[in-house]
Design an enzyme around this catalytic site. Structure first.
Site, PDB file in Angstrom:
ATOM      1  N   ASP A  28     -24.246  -7.617  10.217  1.00  0.00           N
ATOM      2  CA  ASP A  28     -23.997  -8.911  11.525  1.00  0.00           C
ATOM      3  C   ASP A  28     -25.437  -7.769  13.437  1.00  0.00           C
ATOM      4  OD1 ASP A  28     -22.739  -9.818  13.853  1.00  0.00           O
ATOM      5  OD2 ASP A  28     -21.605  -7.729  14.845  1.00  0.00           O
ATOM      6  N   GLU A  80     -44.650  13.421  10.923  1.00  0.00           N
ATOM      7  CA  GLU A  80     -43.878  13.254   9.678  1.00  0.00           C
ATOM      8  C   GLU A  80     -44.618  12.284   9.328  1.00  0.00           C
ATOM      9  OE1 GLU A  80     -39.543  12.845  10.304  1.00  0.00           O
ATOM     10  OE2 GLU A  80     -39.821  10.831   9.060  1.00  0.00           O
ATOM     11  N   CYS A 112     -39.073  15.305  14.449  1.00  0.00           N
ATOM     12  CA  CYS A 112     -39.900  14.457  15.205  1.00  0.00           C
ATOM     13  C   CYS A 112     -40.041  15.149  16.357  1.00  0.00           C
ATOM     14  CB  CYS A 112     -38.647  13.200  15.416  1.00  0.00           C
ATOM     15  SG  CYS A 112     -37.596  12.320  14.456  1.00  0.00           S
ATOM     16  N   ARG A 199     -22.826  10.717  10.168  1.00  0.00           N
ATOM     17  CA  ARG A 199     -22.485  11.510  10.823  1.00  0.00           C
ATOM     18  C   ARG A 199     -23.045  12.493  11.538  1.00  0.00           C
ATOM     19  NH1 ARG A 199     -18.870   7.509  13.210  1.00  0.00           N
ATOM     20  NH2 ARG A 199     -18.463   5.705  12.221  1.00  0.00           N
ATOM     21  N   THR A 201     -25.840  14.208  11.444  1.00  0.00           N
ATOM     22  CA  THR A 201     -26.886  13.710  12.613  1.00  0.00           C
ATOM     23  C   THR A 201     -26.207  14.156  14.015  1.00  0.00           C
ATOM     24  OG1 THR A 201     -26.944  11.285  12.113  1.00  0.00           O
ATOM     25  CG2 THR A 201     -28.355  12.759  10.900  1.00  0.00           C
ATOM     26  N   HIS A 234     -35.209  12.372  23.483  1.00  0.00           N
ATOM     27  CA  HIS A 234     -35.911  11.818  22.007  1.00  0.00           C
ATOM     28  C   HIS A 234     -34.878  10.961  21.553  1.00  0.00           C
ATOM     29  CE1 HIS A 234     -36.970  10.782  18.171  1.00  0.00           C
ATOM     30  NE2 HIS A 234     -35.797  11.109  18.005  1.00  0.00           N
ATOM     31  N   SER A 296     -35.524  17.031  13.676  1.00  0.00           N
ATOM     32  CA  SER A 296     -34.230  17.231  12.744  1.00  0.00           C
ATOM     33  C   SER A 296     -34.245  18.421  11.848  1.00  0.00           C
ATOM     34  CB  SER A 296     -33.841  16.287  11.591  1.00  0.00           C
ATOM     35  OG  SER A 296     -33.384  14.632  11.966  1.00  0.00           O
TER      36      SER A 296
END
Ligand SMILES: [Zn+2]
Lengths: 348, 131
Positions: A28, A80, A112, A199, A201, A234, A296
């Site tokens: 969706d 990266e 990042c 999650r 993250t 970010h 990360s």
């Protein structure tokens, strides 16, 4: 005082809409656009990569600075998605920019955060007097696995910052970094797509580090959110940076200029640096700017900058971020996108 | 094996370095040792502006294997303000838009890959000015 003497950005001209990706996988589109605040993202051509994006952004930074490239003593690229597994991107970029061969070059990696990492080191070398000018670049052409949440956000672009001690376009007033070992997102050697902790993250990774670095630099400088004209965080999706900024006490008006993600996507190492470039495209003398990256693994770098009177004079020497973001040349179908991102494997 | 020729051509491919004949003023790109116009042998180094105008162009519908995913695409002879001419692929535009007189910007792009595991060769391509 050291600061930014030139800056530039580059965003590839092709786009794919979130609804086109959603349709491909029977998902969706409206819930993705609302949930992640992503409408479309940039897609690199087959002939665009971290190296070509770095050259385009680096040329714009040199044009705005108006200095002889031979005076650049260090150049670092954070990404990266360096095109070679072994062979630096930076050597090709310095040759194209006319920098060197008397120059110190390295490729940086930190998910990042690699772009602000390159900026941090370039700034430090200029402040110490080790080199006259140094360039830090953040650029990526990142990939999300088909039908993964990252496929809606992973995009391409980057920005370059040239640091020096005279004729500054923005003073760097302070820096602050916050780093812990957090396995929220990774890609092992030889794997094609990164993996992420879902999650995991969010709270323990993105918010913990972005908030800690931003609070740290506010405390170190004695500044309050209301003292700033602009703030850039970010942008892994549309929601995270707005929520982080709100928690810190920043208003949507302070964040909207650098909040490029709804139509650019997440350019990884290029994300917050490109947001900062969009701010420098419009900032007035003495405006205070906060930028906080996130990578990360995990860490955030924060910078507090103040625009100078020279900035409005110089920014017209190269293209603005908005001019690149607002004029895509082509919207791709998912099939075209898959072939551009080399998700279709051909025999040699 | 990386080609030694590609490596030797880095100054012209990466930085658009050219020469101008000291006798007749004709620019040569890439650099030459004898002027094609007057046979002169003394040159000054010049850097070409990263913009130009399309002189003539053609559209490729059938391309070598490595460019097959890009067809159809336009290739043009572009003249820079210094009067030097170079051949460049046109990108980020519809091939049908490419006509003589079209102003273009020259951008640094990946030109080709030497096979799957070989080196990446970079150079310049043209995009319509202001795109
Ligand atoms: Zn001659």
């Amino acid at each position: 005082m050291a600061g930014i003497v030139g800056y530039g950005a580059y965003i590839p001209r092709k786009r794919i809409k979130a609804e086109e990706i959603a349709r491909q996988w029977g998902r969706d589109a409206a819930s993705i656009e609302k949930g992640l605040l992503l409408r479309e993202k940039s897609v690199p051509g087959l002939d665009e990569d971290t190296i070509t994006i770095s050259v385009a952004a680096g040329r714009a930074a040199l044009d705005r600075a108006g200095i002889d490239p031979q005076r650049v003593g260090a150049l670092y690229i954070g990404s990266e998605s360096h095109p070679y597994a072994v062979k630096p991107s930076g050597t090709i970029v310095v040759e194209a920019l006319g920098v060197g061969p008397r120059v110190h070059v390295a490729d940086f990696e930190f998910a990042c955060k690699a772009g602000t990492e390159a900026m941090f080191v370039a700034l430090g070398l200029v402040e110490s007097g080790r080199v006259e000018y140094a360039m830090g670049i953040g650029a990526d052409t990142s990939q999300g696995a088909p039908n993964d949440a990252l496929e809606f956000s992973a995009s391409a672009g980057g920005a370059a910052y040239l640091f020096g001690r005279e004729a500054l376009l923005a003073d760097v007033l302070e820096t602050y970094s916050y780093t812990t070992d957090t396995p929220d997102f990774w890609r092992r050697e030889g794997e094609f797509y990164p993996r992420h902790g879902g999650r995991f993250t969010g709270e323990p990774a993105y918010f913990k580090h972005v908030l800690a670095a931003s609070r740290g630099i506010l405390e170190k400088t004695g500044l309050k959110p209301k003292d700033f004209r602009y703030a850039v965080f970010h942008m892994p999706n549309g929601k995270f940076p707005l929520n982080a900024g709100k928690t810190l006490g920043f208003t949507p008006q302070q964040m909207e200029t650098g909040w490029l993600v709804p139509t650019m996507g997440n350019t990884y190492s290029g994300s917050s640096p490109t947001g900062l470039a969009a701010v420098l495209d419009v900032a007035a003398p003495d405006d205070l700017i906060l930028i906080t990256s996130f990578g990360s693994g995990a860490a955030s770098d924060s910078f507090v900058l103040r625009a100078t009177a020279l900035l409005p004079e110089r920014r017209g020497r190269a293209r603005t971020v908005r001019s690149m973001l607002d004029h895509p040349t082509r919207y791709l179908t998912y099939g075209q996108y898959a072939s551009y991102r080399e998700k279709i494997i051909l025999n040699d | 094996m990386p080609s030694p020729r590609y490596w030797r051509e880095v100054p012209s491919r990466f930085r658009l370095e050219a020469v101008r004949c000291r006798r007749c003023g004709k620019p040569s790109f890439p650099a030459r040792t004898i002027c094609p116009a007057c046979r002169g042998t003394e040159f000054e180094q010049i850097g070409l502006t990263r913009e130009g105008t399309v002189i003539t162009s053609t559209v490729l519908h059938v391309a070598p294997d490595e460019f097959a995913m890009e067809t159809p695409y336009a290739v043009a002879i572009v003249e820079t303000p210094e009067g030097a001419r170079l051949m460049a692929q046109l990108v980020d535009c519809e091939p049908s838009e490419v006509k003589p007189g079209l102003p273009v910007a020259l951008e640094f792009r990946l030109i080709r890959q030497e096979g799957h595991g070989g080196i990446l060769c970079y150079g310049h391509k043209a995009v319509p000015a202001g795109a």
